[in-house]
Design a protein around this motif. Sequence first.
Motif, short mmCIF file in Angstrom:
data_model
loop_
_atom_site.label_atom_id
_atom_site.label_comp_id
_atom_site.label_asym_id
_atom_site.label_seq_id
_atom_site.Cartn_x
_atom_site.Cartn_y
_atom_site.Cartn_z
N ILE A 21 -14.90 1.17 -29.54
CA ILE A 21 -13.42 1.09 -29.92
C ILE A 21 -12.56 0.73 -28.93
O ILE A 21 -11.47 -0.33 -28.84
N ALA A 22 -12.53 1.52 -27.72
CA ALA A 22 -11.85 1.31 -26.65
C ALA A 22 -11.77 -0.10 -26.11
O ALA A 22 -10.98 -1.08 -25.66
N ALA A 23 -13.21 -0.68 -25.72
CA ALA A 23 -13.34 -1.80 -25.42
C ALA A 23 -12.69 -2.98 -26.34
O ALA A 23 -12.03 -3.90 -25.63
N ALA A 59 -6.39 8.25 -28.85
CA ALA A 59 -6.30 8.52 -27.43
C ALA A 59 -7.04 7.28 -26.97
O ALA A 59 -6.47 6.68 -25.75
N VAL A 60 -8.27 6.87 -27.00
CA VAL A 60 -9.23 5.97 -26.49
C VAL A 60 -8.56 4.36 -26.87
O VAL A 60 -8.66 3.96 -25.82
N THR A 61 -8.09 4.43 -27.94
CA THR A 61 -7.48 2.94 -28.26
C THR A 61 -6.25 2.84 -27.53
O THR A 61 -5.99 1.60 -26.81
N TRP A 62 -5.29 3.69 -27.68
CA TRP A 62 -3.98 3.67 -26.58
C TRP A 62 -4.21 3.36 -25.10
O TRP A 62 -3.60 2.51 -24.69
N THR A 63 -5.16 4.20 -24.66
CA THR A 63 -5.39 4.03 -23.22
C THR A 63 -5.94 2.75 -22.60
O THR A 63 -5.58 2.12 -21.69
N ALA A 64 -7.04 2.35 -23.49
CA ALA A 64 -7.62 1.09 -23.23
C ALA A 64 -6.53 -0.06 -23.36
O ALA A 64 -6.57 -1.07 -22.52
N ILE A 144 6.25 -1.68 -23.58
CA ILE A 144 4.93 -1.98 -24.21
C ILE A 144 4.09 -0.85 -24.61
O ILE A 144 3.31 -0.82 -25.52
N TYR A 145 4.05 0.41 -23.78
CA TYR A 145 3.53 1.55 -24.05
C TYR A 145 3.82 2.02 -25.16
O TYR A 145 3.02 2.56 -26.04
#
Length: 203
Positions: A21-23, A59-64, A144-145
């Motif tokens: 998901i993050a990738a 969390a992993v989506t937003w961070t990546a 953007i964030y």
Amino acid sequence: MLSSLVAWLVGLPTGTTYLAIAALAALENIFPPVPADTVVGLGAYLASRGALAWPAVFAVTWTANVASATAVYFAGRHLGRPFFQTSIGRRLLSERALASIERTYRRWGAWGIFVSRALPVWRAVVPPFAGVAHLPARHALPPIYLASALWYGTLTYVVYRAGGTLDEVLLAIDRMNRGLAVAAVGATVAAVWIVRRGLARRD
């Protein structure tokens, strides 16, 4: 294709599913056709079934996503101007058009970046051109964030809470993207008009 994607995600170990998901969320800023929204929605769907945790999906989506957006912003800032000064770059975007885009960015500032970042098509374009326009990172990156947090946070939570079948989840995501696509078309028309008006004023 989507059923195969779901089967693939379900068949992965939990940690690997989060990494996948993050990738894909990160690749969206580099290769926009990547179906990041759909994959995140599928992650939220799996969370509603107990296979994943929805806060972790977000969390992993937003961070990546913001990490790759930041990288693309700095790439545009350091490499964009030299590229558009080459013969190929000038064919893609003239110096006058680039200057007009820069003025538009500076005119609309953080608000324009925030709104554009929430729209498909424009989402991947915003960071590199903010860099090309040499907007300071302290002005360009926070909206953007924030836009990414609001979009992916809303998408993840709504899909997680809605439950339903996979087909219903995919239909809901499609409807959301269709509505945003209409807004993106309107924003594109407005942006072209603003840039052309800026060019006309310089003549």
